[in-house]
Design a protein around this motif. Structure first.
Motif, PDB file in Angstrom:
ATOM      1  N   MET A 222       1.012  -0.927   0.305  1.00 13.75           N
ATOM      2  CA  MET A 222      -0.221  -0.531   0.096  1.00 13.75           C
ATOM      3  C   MET A 222       1.271   1.160  -0.441  1.00 13.75           C
ATOM      4  SD  MET A 222      -2.396   1.344   2.711  1.00 13.75           S
ATOM      5  CE  MET A 222      -2.027   3.545   2.310  1.00 13.75           C
ATOM      6  N   LYS A 223       0.436   1.920  -1.193  1.00 17.57           N
ATOM      7  CA  LYS A 223       1.342   4.000  -0.813  1.00 17.57           C
ATOM      8  C   LYS A 223       0.439   4.516   0.541  1.00 17.57           C
ATOM      9  CE  LYS A 223       2.199   7.612  -4.028  1.00 17.57           C
ATOM     10  NZ  LYS A 223       2.148   8.435  -3.612  1.00 17.57           N
ATOM     11  N   LYS A 224       1.850   4.970   0.519  1.00 15.47           N
ATOM     12  CA  LYS A 224       1.937   5.533   1.896  1.00 15.47           C
ATOM     13  C   LYS A 224       1.640   6.757   1.468  1.00 15.47           C
ATOM     14  CE  LYS A 224       3.047   3.700   6.548  1.00 15.47           C
ATOM     15  NZ  LYS A 224       3.791   3.752   7.306  1.00 15.47           N
ATOM     16  N   ILE A 225       0.272   7.988   1.747  1.00 14.45           N
ATOM     17  CA  ILE A 225       0.329   9.158   1.636  1.00 14.45           C
ATOM     18  C   ILE A 225       0.707   9.406   2.949  1.00 14.45           C
ATOM     19  CG2 ILE A 225      -1.030  10.813   0.648  1.00 14.45           C
ATOM     20  CD1 ILE A 225      -2.603   8.731  -0.962  1.00 14.45           C
ATOM     21  N   TRP A 226       1.461  10.903   2.552  1.00 12.33           N
ATOM     22  CA  TRP A 226       2.577  11.696   4.314  1.00 12.33           C
ATOM     23  C   TRP A 226       1.071  12.139   5.454  1.00 12.33           C
ATOM     24  CZ3 TRP A 226       1.937  16.261   4.862  1.00 12.33           C
ATOM     25  CH2 TRP A 226       1.737  17.579   4.120  1.00 12.33           C
ATOM     26  N   TRP A 227       0.478  12.845   3.983  1.00 12.98           N
ATOM     27  CA  TRP A 227      -1.047  13.743   4.932  1.00 12.98           C
ATOM     28  C   TRP A 227      -2.265  12.720   5.547  1.00 12.98           C
ATOM     29  CZ3 TRP A 227      -5.596  13.998   2.152  1.00 12.98           C
ATOM     30  CH2 TRP A 227      -5.721  13.805   1.297  1.00 12.98           C
ATOM     31  N   LYS A 228      -2.521  12.193   4.979  1.00 13.66           N
ATOM     32  CA  LYS A 228      -3.608  11.235   4.591  1.00 13.66           C
ATOM     33  C   LYS A 228      -3.275   9.734   6.275  1.00 13.66           C
ATOM     34  CE  LYS A 228      -6.982   8.479   2.441  1.00 13.66           C
ATOM     35  NZ  LYS A 228      -7.378   8.535   0.768  1.00 13.66           N
ATOM     36  N   HIS A 229      -1.554   9.681   5.635  1.00 15.29           N
ATOM     37  CA  HIS A 229      -1.686   7.738   6.719  1.00 15.29           C
ATOM     38  C   HIS A 229      -0.520   8.663   7.624  1.00 15.29           C
ATOM     39  CE1 HIS A 229      -2.801   6.248   3.153  1.00 15.29           C
ATOM     40  NE2 HIS A 229      -3.760   6.259   3.495  1.00 15.29           N
ATOM     41  N   GLY A 230       0.208   9.993   7.763  1.00 10.35           N
ATOM     42  CA  GLY A 230       1.074  10.118   8.909  1.00 10.35           C
ATOM     43  C   GLY A 230       0.383  11.026   9.797  1.00 10.35           C
ATOM     44  N   VAL A 231       1.439  11.741  10.635  1.00  6.12           N
ATOM     45  CA  VAL A 231       1.011  12.587  11.165  1.00  6.12           C
ATOM     46  C   VAL A 231       1.512  13.870  11.726  1.00  6.12           C
ATOM     47  CG1 VAL A 231       1.982  12.689  14.142  1.00  6.12           C
ATOM     48  CG2 VAL A 231       1.502  10.462  12.790  1.00  6.12           C
ATOM     49  N   ILE A 232       0.839  15.276  11.956  1.00  4.71           N
ATOM     50  CA  ILE A 232       1.166  15.794  12.090  1.00  4.71           C
ATOM     51  C   ILE A 232       1.059  16.895  13.527  1.00  4.71           C
ATOM     52  CG2 ILE A 232       0.254  18.398  10.662  1.00  4.71           C
ATOM     53  CD1 ILE A 232       0.024  15.931   8.479  1.00  4.71           C
ATOM     54  N   TYR A 233       2.565  17.996  13.136  1.00  3.49           N
ATOM     55  CA  TYR A 233       2.298  18.303  14.278  1.00  3.49           C
ATOM     56  C   TYR A 233       2.927  19.623  13.932  1.00  3.49           C
ATOM     57  CZ  TYR A 233       5.909  19.203  18.761  1.00  3.49           C
ATOM     58  OH  TYR A 233       6.247  19.534  19.935  1.00  3.49           O
ATOM     59  N   GLN A 234       1.737  20.884  14.809  1.00  2.80           N
ATOM     60  CA  GLN A 234       1.569  22.211  14.791  1.00  2.80           C
ATOM     61  C   GLN A 234       2.676  22.654  15.746  1.00  2.80           C
ATOM     62  OE1 GLN A 234      -1.962  23.838  15.539  1.00  2.80           O
ATOM     63  NE2 GLN A 234      -1.183  26.032  15.172  1.00  2.80           N
ATOM     64  N   ILE A 235       3.734  24.016  14.742  1.00  7.34           N
ATOM     65  CA  ILE A 235       4.388  24.797  15.485  1.00  7.34           C
ATOM     66  C   ILE A 235       3.894  26.320  16.064  1.00  7.34           C
ATOM     67  CG2 ILE A 235       7.142  25.282  15.720  1.00  7.34           C
ATOM     68  CD1 ILE A 235       7.833  23.265  15.347  1.00  7.34           C
ATOM     69  N   TYR A 236       3.791  26.295  16.462  1.00  5.50           N
ATOM     70  CA  TYR A 236       3.962  27.901  17.241  1.00  5.50           C
ATOM     71  C   TYR A 236       4.478  28.263  16.978  1.00  5.50           C
ATOM     72  CZ  TYR A 236       1.170  32.231  18.742  1.00  5.50           C
ATOM     73  OH  TYR A 236       0.365  33.486  18.348  1.00  5.50           O
ATOM     74  N   PRO A 237       5.774  29.150  15.934  1.00 12.54           N
ATOM     75  CA  PRO A 237       6.827  29.011  15.890  1.00 12.54           C
ATOM     76  C   PRO A 237       7.527  29.911  17.295  1.00 12.54           C
ATOM     77  CG  PRO A 237       6.307  29.207  13.900  1.00 12.54           C
ATOM     78  CD  PRO A 237       5.662  28.889  14.753  1.00 12.54           C
ATOM     79  N   ARG A 238       7.204  30.929  17.345  1.00 12.84           N
ATOM     80  CA  ARG A 238       7.202  32.261  18.344  1.00 12.84           C
ATOM     81  C   ARG A 238       7.556  31.362  19.327  1.00 12.84           C
ATOM     82  NH1 ARG A 238       5.629  37.547  17.633  1.00 12.84           N
ATOM     83  NH2 ARG A 238       6.882  38.427  19.473  1.00 12.84           N
ATOM     84  N   SER A 239       6.880  30.185  19.690  1.00 13.59           N
ATOM     85  CA  SER A 239       6.689  29.514  21.293  1.00 13.59           C
ATOM     86  C   SER A 239       8.184  28.448  21.300  1.00 13.59           C
ATOM     87  CB  SER A 239       5.522  28.989  22.362  1.00 13.59           C
ATOM     88  OG  SER A 239       5.016  30.765  21.514  1.00 13.59           O
ATOM     89  N   PHE A 240       7.915  28.025  20.356  1.00 11.73           N
ATOM     90  CA  PHE A 240       9.328  26.251  19.701  1.00 11.73           C
ATOM     91  C   PHE A 240      10.778  26.476  20.213  1.00 11.73           C
ATOM     92  CE2 PHE A 240      10.850  22.415  17.646  1.00 11.73           C
ATOM     93  CZ  PHE A 240       9.392  22.298  18.433  1.00 11.73           C
ATOM     94  N   LYS A 241      11.834  27.468  19.746  1.00  7.30           N
ATOM     95  CA  LYS A 241      12.919  27.347  20.487  1.00  7.30           C
ATOM     96  C   LYS A 241      13.551  28.795  19.650  1.00  7.30           C
ATOM     97  CE  LYS A 241      16.769  25.715  21.504  1.00  7.30           C
ATOM     98  NZ  LYS A 241      17.693  25.764  23.198  1.00  7.30           N
TER      99      LYS A 241
END
Ligand code: NOJ
Length: 528
Positions: free
Chosen positions: A1-20
């Motif tokens: 089965m072909k994995k589609i990154w946005w369908k089968h993957g995990v997404i992480y939200q970064i609030y850039p002011r507060s990450f590092k």
């Protein structure tokens, strides 16, 4: 089965002011993100959504853009951005940009031109109105306080802003606006961006006649904006035509993903509205359903929301799930009163549902809402509505990397105070502790990635004892069973067949079971 990154993957939200913060000015930046891509890769992240990093005067911390094709110096440079894309690519992590298309900053050159005179060629790029009998054109209210119309004495007309007055709304009925924004999309696609999150996408087009919104009979909320049903200032049918055109553009670039933000009127839970923006697999790829963000920790309520969400989507698109973001109290505080046992259960729910899970930075270490005194409040919403609404800063506190001063986020005092629990709740400690939240997230994501049933399979809810949620995920002949105990009592679930326990929030050893015994607030994943 072909994995589609946005369908089968995990997404992480970064609030850039507060990450590092890599340059020690107290504000997070692009290089801070690039430096921590290994951390995200080890966590199992496939895509990172960055809240806005474009040039902005920061009245709404980047959601007021003054140049869509430039990086704000506080976050770095275009060179830093290109390095981020390159390093992310090496780790198979897609970068998703936040597109704020409903409005610009009042300092965007387009708006400066538009306001300069009534016959300026850009006049019609925004929504201007002479008013009616020397009064505002209608009763529309701004989400961040006051009327949605601002009088501009330069040309003696009102302009529309559905957020702060520093965020004038664009006129999407003007084809030139659309063309300019499609150019913006192309610019980022050509720079290697793989996806977009669309800010308040359902607000783009407004009623042609500017009719008054009706009022709901609910006056306890002092925000008049929330007392209205937003019939005429959002959700206009023309938005769907724009999204269909965008989809054609995305498809021409290959594996691109778009995800929309569609808020519902307060107190309204209608999954059909967010689902409608998926079109018939020809508008947005994903759309948030914020019903889960406003739910309580209740088995029946959550199950109803999820079942309704799947039914509303049907085969017209792919679901996604979210419990926390930069606009709301974090789920662990809001729903769970900072209880980490329940937080592990919620993680299982998020990562074993059918659809793409979105994790908000810090969720994986159990970061809770910050307690921020008024004098430190930065958010315009908090400043306006304190103490009724203390603003969104509590969900935007600096990422807790280690136990050193300022939690390893920065060497100087950060733009928002660091949470008091940072010495106990941080990445470094949790990497050392076998049973930490972070280790649990990592195991959970590894498990999800290794079972097609979990990342691509169908879902079927099964009957279970009260306050237990039980479902089967299946892909071809492979099956997983997920059982979640929302109660403080021990519960037993009969599997009918022997199944293999793969993961438990109670750190049980893998074993073959016939009956699953669930401890209070325990969640388990089994294979059949
Ligand atoms: C929704 C965004 O998520 C929020 O942070 C922002 O303030 C408003 N849209 C206005 O752009």
């Amino acid at each position: 089965m072909k994995k589609i990154w946005w369908k089968h993957g995990v997404i992480y939200q970064i609030y850039p002011r507060s990450f590092k913060d890599s340059n020690n000015d107290g504000i997070g930046d692009i290089n801070g993100i690039t430096d921590n891509l290994d951390y995200l890769q080890d966590l199992g992240i496939d895509g990172v959504w960055l809240s806005p990093i474009y040039r902005s005067p920061m009245y709404d911390f980047g959601y007021d853009v003054s140049d869509y094709c430039a990086i704000d110096p506080v976050f770095g440079t275009m060179r830093d951005f290109k390095r981020l894309i390159k390093e992310a690519e090496k780790r198979n992590i897609a970068i998703i940009m936040d597109m704020v298309f409903n409005h610009t900053s009042h300092l965007h050159p387009w708006f400066l031109e538009s306001r300069s005179s009534k016959d300026n060629p850009k006049r019609d790029w925004y929504i201007w109105h002479p008013g009616i009998n020397k009064k505002v054109p209608n009763n529309w209210m701004a989400a961040f306080g006051g009327r949605a119309w601002e009088w501009d004495s330069l040309t003696n007309e009102y302009y529309l802003h559905l957020f702060t007055r520093q965020q004038p709304d664009l006129n999407w009925r003007n084809p030139r606006v659309k063309r300019a924004m499609f150019d913006v999309l192309r610019f980022w696609l050509d720079n290697g961006v793989k996806g977009f999150r669309f800010d308040v996408i359902n607000l783009l087009v407004k009623d042609r006649q500017f009719r008054n919104n009706p009022y709901k009979l609910r006056l306890t909320n002092p925000r008049r904006h929330d007392q209205q049903l937003h019939k005429y200032d959002r959700n206009q049918p023309e938005t769907h035509d724009i999204l269909k055109e965008m989809r054609v553009l995305f498809d021409s670039y290959g594996d691109i993903m778009s995800v929309g933000e569609v808020y519902l009127d307060e107190g309204v839970r209608d999954p059909h509205l967010p689902a409608s923006f998926l079109g018939d697999n020809d508008e947005l790829h994903l759309n948030f359903n914020f019903s889960t963000i406003f739910a309580s920790f209740d088995c029946h309520e959550l199950k109803t929301i999820l079942v309704d969400w799947y039914n509303a989507i049907g085969n017209r698109g792919w679901p996604c799930h979210v419990f926390s973001n930069h606009d709301q109290s974090r789920a662990i505080t809001r729903m769970l009163k900072n209880d980490t046992v329940k937080a592990k259960l919620l993680a299982v729910l998020l990562l074993t549902q059918k659809g793409t899970p979105f994790i908000y930075y810090g969720e994986e270490i159990g970061m809770v809402d910050g307690k921020i005194p008024y004098k430190y409040i930065q958010d315009p919403l908090g400043k306006k509505y304190w103490p009724f609404h203390k603003g969104r800063d509590k969900a935007r506190t600096p990422m807790q990397w280690n136990a050193t001063k300022y939690a390893g986020f920065s060497a100087v005092k950060p733009w928002l105070p660091v949470n008091q629990d940072y010495q106990r709740t941080n990445v470094t400690i949790q990497l050392q502790e076998e049973q930490s939240m972070l280790q649990f997230y990592r195991q959970l994501i590894v498990l999800r990635k290794s079972h097609e049933a979990l990342y691509a399979g169908d879902i079927e809810f099964m009957s279970a004892p009260g306050e237990v949620m039980l479902y089967r995920r299946s892909y071809k002949n492979k099956q997983c069973i997920v059982a979640l105990n929302f109660s403080s009592k021990v519960k037993e679930v009969n599997c009918n067949n022997t199944c293999k326990l793969l993961l438990s929030t109670y750190n049980k050893q893998n074993s073959d079971v016939h009956t699953i015994t669930l401890q209070p607030f325990e969640a388990v994943i089994c294979s059949l």
